[in-house]
Motif scaffolding. Structure first.
Motif, short mmCIF file in Angstrom:
data_model
loop_
_atom_site.label_atom_id
_atom_site.label_comp_id
_atom_site.label_asym_id
_atom_site.label_seq_id
_atom_site.Cartn_x
_atom_site.Cartn_y
_atom_site.Cartn_z
N ILE A 212 0.84 -1.19 0.00
CA ILE A 212 0.00 0.00 0.00
C ILE A 212 0.88 1.25 0.00
CG2 ILE A 212 -1.74 1.27 1.31
CD1 ILE A 212 -2.61 -1.44 2.51
N VAL A 213 2.02 1.16 0.69
CA VAL A 213 2.95 2.28 0.78
C VAL A 213 3.42 2.69 -0.62
CG1 VAL A 213 5.24 2.99 1.59
CG2 VAL A 213 3.71 1.73 3.11
N TRP A 214 3.87 1.72 -1.40
CA TRP A 214 4.34 2.03 -2.76
C TRP A 214 3.20 2.55 -3.63
CZ3 TRP A 214 8.98 2.66 -4.96
CH2 TRP A 214 9.00 2.84 -6.34
N ARG A 215 2.02 1.97 -3.45
CA ARG A 215 0.87 2.39 -4.26
C ARG A 215 0.59 3.88 -4.07
NH1 ARG A 215 -4.22 -0.88 -2.68
NH2 ARG A 215 -4.44 0.72 -1.06
N ALA A 216 0.59 4.32 -2.81
CA ALA A 216 0.32 5.73 -2.53
C ALA A 216 1.45 6.61 -3.07
CB ALA A 216 0.15 5.95 -1.03
N PHE A 217 2.69 6.14 -2.96
CA PHE A 217 3.84 6.90 -3.47
C PHE A 217 3.75 7.04 -4.99
CE2 PHE A 217 8.22 6.64 -5.26
CZ PHE A 217 8.62 7.93 -4.93
N GLU A 218 3.43 5.95 -5.66
CA GLU A 218 3.36 5.96 -7.11
C GLU A 218 2.22 6.84 -7.62
OE1 GLU A 218 4.16 2.51 -10.30
OE2 GLU A 218 2.40 2.16 -9.06
N ARG A 219 1.07 6.79 -6.94
CA ARG A 219 -0.08 7.59 -7.36
C ARG A 219 0.07 9.06 -6.97
NH1 ARG A 219 -5.12 3.59 -5.55
NH2 ARG A 219 -4.76 1.97 -7.13
N GLY A 220 0.83 9.30 -5.91
CA GLY A 220 0.99 10.67 -5.46
C GLY A 220 -0.24 11.23 -4.77
N GLU A 221 -1.07 10.35 -4.21
CA GLU A 221 -2.30 10.78 -3.55
C GLU A 221 -2.39 10.20 -2.14
OE1 GLU A 221 -5.49 9.51 -6.00
OE2 GLU A 221 -4.97 10.81 -7.70
N ALA A 222 -2.87 11.03 -1.20
CA ALA A 222 -3.08 10.54 0.15
C ALA A 222 -4.15 9.45 0.15
CB ALA A 222 -3.48 11.68 1.07
N GLU A 223 -3.96 8.43 0.97
CA GLU A 223 -4.88 7.30 0.95
C GLU A 223 -5.11 6.77 2.37
OE1 GLU A 223 -5.22 2.90 -1.22
OE2 GLU A 223 -3.52 4.22 -1.63
N ARG A 224 -6.35 6.56 2.72
CA ARG A 224 -6.68 5.94 4.01
C ARG A 224 -7.33 4.59 3.75
NH1 ARG A 224 -12.24 7.81 5.62
NH2 ARG A 224 -12.92 9.24 3.99
N VAL A 225 -6.86 3.58 4.44
CA VAL A 225 -7.36 2.21 4.31
C VAL A 225 -7.95 1.81 5.65
CG1 VAL A 225 -6.75 -0.19 3.82
CG2 VAL A 225 -5.65 1.67 2.55
N GLY A 226 -9.23 1.40 5.62
CA GLY A 226 -9.91 1.06 6.87
C GLY A 226 -9.75 -0.39 7.30
N ASN A 227 -9.34 -1.28 6.38
CA ASN A 227 -9.15 -2.69 6.69
C ASN A 227 -7.91 -3.18 5.95
OD1 ASN A 227 -9.35 -5.37 7.37
ND2 ASN A 227 -11.34 -5.71 6.41
N VAL A 228 -6.75 -2.97 6.55
CA VAL A 228 -5.48 -3.26 5.89
C VAL A 228 -5.33 -4.72 5.48
CG1 VAL A 228 -2.97 -3.27 6.18
CG2 VAL A 228 -4.31 -1.30 6.98
N PRO A 229 -5.62 -5.71 6.35
CA PRO A 229 -5.41 -7.10 5.94
C PRO A 229 -6.20 -7.50 4.70
CG PRO A 229 -5.69 -6.96 8.32
CD PRO A 229 -6.03 -5.62 7.76
N ALA A 230 -7.34 -6.86 4.47
CA ALA A 230 -8.17 -7.22 3.32
C ALA A 230 -7.76 -6.50 2.04
CB ALA A 230 -9.64 -6.90 3.62
N ASP A 231 -6.83 -5.55 2.12
CA ASP A 231 -6.42 -4.81 0.93
C ASP A 231 -5.55 -5.70 0.05
OD1 ASP A 231 -4.60 -2.90 -0.70
OD2 ASP A 231 -6.09 -1.55 0.17
N PRO A 232 -5.79 -5.73 -1.26
CA PRO A 232 -5.02 -6.60 -2.15
C PRO A 232 -3.53 -6.26 -2.20
CG PRO A 232 -6.39 -5.08 -3.41
CD PRO A 232 -6.85 -5.00 -1.99
#
Length: 525
Positions: A212-232
């Motif tokens: 998720i860390v790289w995803r936010a860095f690559e997109r350049g957008e702030a991101e909040r995830v409410g259920n981390v274990p379920a995130d792909p």
């Protein structure tokens, strides 16, 4: 006020709803007959308070309360069982109920529920306001600390502590981008982040598509995830972190904070994160500028060493041998003229070396400020500059804060420029030099009318408006005798003090130099 009213009994619900609408102004009721439906509405509507009975078709009210606490934190929740008991009350308190209305309340039931709702929402709002004040204080303190940070690592340390203080959480990490390896690396982490179950004992390094860390860095957008274990893109599906807020730091990396509670972050958290990230980016840019300046200064020091030592030695030898040759040559010999030209060239080289060393010094050393009276500064120039009959005037009795040796050099160069170029007939309108026709120039030093700085002006022919920008360029000169570095040195001295200088025209049409941003000494000091 948006209130979620949870009751599986239609008659009971109608009575509660009627009472709430009667007791509360501008209330909007959202009905739910089951706990599952209540959770659906909570996810979809801006609910400010939950009112629930204990007796529900799919589970009891305390179970619903526990789910609300897990998903929505301290959202006000009032439990009003139709048939209460001490056991239910104790379970509700243990689960974190905000308000409890016993079935045998002495006042009207709907009146009691409405009173608990008002009380619960009021306490929650007050708590929220206190949290916001705390967050703003933490953000302000972080901004002040970031200004003084001198390394990337120090910036990252301030950032992780700040984001934890702002969000009331403790697991935070700053990842900075390594362009060569194309990864984001953990640069600073709080103790809580280090204590998470990492195989290496610290947060891992992430590359493209790994988290998720790289995803936010690559997109350049702030991101909040409410259920981390379920995130792909979760790097570790077994993590105990449930919520994660990831805020990019432009091309520098990302700022991450986590919570063990699900859905722990809202839009306000994202906004605060972005503000902090902006301050962190500004601090990192400042660190990079300082680092680049240090490298430039190092190169300038090397240059100054070469100029000051390696060039002066052979120059001294050449000058000495030339003086011997000039002494041995017959004054009437044709060689005499060639030797004099060579002497002139060597003197020019010596002058250029002095000016270049001054430029290098202005670029690498910080000024040492002290109070200096302008009238005394001009008196110094009378003795240090060949005024050649020119008149120097001081139209102010003010003092300024400046580096004494540098400001003397600055004034010497400006006054010398006026004396050499400002006498009547010494400069045409195009800026070309002609033979001097007099030494009647007057140079005046005074305070600008708006109090923003000082001026040095003369009553000579002035400077062509089209050339006023060029005169500060290194090597630019309208005189065959000048090196072209005098006004460049002046500009460097002015900039080293944090001031600005501009060429203008005096009232008499002469040259005028205005220096703004100058700090005056208070007359009372």
């Amino acid at each position: 006020m948006d209130v979620l009213c949870v009751d599986g009994d239609p008659d009971s619900f109608e009575r509660t709803a009627a009472g709430l609408e009667r007791e509360l102004a501008d209330v909007t009721l959202h009905p739910a007959s089951t706990a599952d439906r209540a959770l659906e509405l909570l996810a979809a509507e801006p609910i400010e308070c939950v009112v629930s009975v204990y007796e529900l078709p799919d589970r009891d009210g305390v179970d619903l309360l526990s789910s609300v606490r897990a998903e929505y934190g301290s959202l006000p929740f009032v439990l009003a069982p139709r048939a209460g008991s001490e056991r239910i009350a104790a379970a509700a308190v243990a689960a974190g109920v905000t308000g409890y209305v016993p079935s045998d309340a002495p006042e009207d039931r709907s009146t009691a529920i409405a009173a608990r709702v008002v009380e619960a929402v009021g306490r929650h709002d007050a708590h929220t306001a206190a949290d916001r004040d705390r967050q703003l204080v933490a953000l302000h303190e972080a901004s002040a600390a970031l200004i003084t940070a001198t390394t990337r690592e120090e910036v990252a340390e301030v950032a992780v502590e700040a984001v934890s203080d702002i969000h009331g959480l403790v697991a935070s990490t700053v990842y900075l981008y390594d362009e060569e390896a194309n990864v984001v690396e953990p640069t600073a982490s709080t103790e809580a982040a280090l204590e998470l179950s990492w195989d290496t004992g610290e947060p891992p390094t992430y590359g493209p598509g790994e988290s998720i860390v790289w995803r936010a860095f690559e997109r350049g957008e702030a991101e909040r995830v409410g259920n981390v274990p379920a995130d792909p893109d979760a790097a570790n599906p077994e993590t105990t972190i449930r919520s994660q807020l990831t805020v990019p730091l432009d091309e520098y990396g990302v700022l991450v904070t986590g919570s063990h509670a699900p859905n722990a972050f809202d839009e306000r958290d994202v906004t605060l994160g972005r503000i902090l990230a902006g301050n962190v980016v500004a601090a990192l840019e400042q660190v990079d500028r300082r680092r680049e300046l240090a490298r430039r200064n190092e190169r300038l020091d090397e240059f100054a060493s070469v100029v000051g030592h390696d060039l002066r030695n052979p120059l001294s030898v050449a000058s000495g041998r030339l003086d011997l040759a000039r002494a041995d040559v017959d004054p009437d010999s044709p060689a005499k003229e060639h030797l004099e030209a060579a002497k002139y060239a060597l003197d020019r080289i010596e002058t250029l070396i002095d000016d270049l060393l001054r430029l290098a010094r202005e670029a690498t050393e910080e000024p040492d400020l002290e109070p200096i009276r302008l009238s005394e500064l001009v008196d110094h120039c009378r003795g240090a500059v060949d005024t050649d009959g020119a008149t120097l005037r001081v139209a102010t009795d003010r003092s300024i804060y400046a580096d004494e040796s540098r400001i003397r050099q600055c004034f010497e160069n400006l006054i010398r420029n006026s004396v050499e170029h400002g006498s009547t007939g010494s400069r045409t309108a195009s800026g070309d030099d002609v033979e001097r026709a007099g030494d009647d120039v007057t140079v005046t030093v005074g305070e600008l009318a708006d109090g923003s700085g000082i001026y040095i002006e003369d009553d000579g022919p002035g400077i062509d408006p089209e050339r006023r920008e060029q005169i500060f360029d290194a090597g630019y000169s309208t005189s065959h005798e000048g090196t072209g570095f005098g006004l460049r040195i002046v500009e460097r001295i002015v900039e080293s003090h944090g001031w600005e200088i501009a060429a203008a025209e005096s009232e008499t049409g002469g040259a005028r130099f205005e220096i703004t941003g100058v700090g005056f000494v208070d007359d009372a000091e």
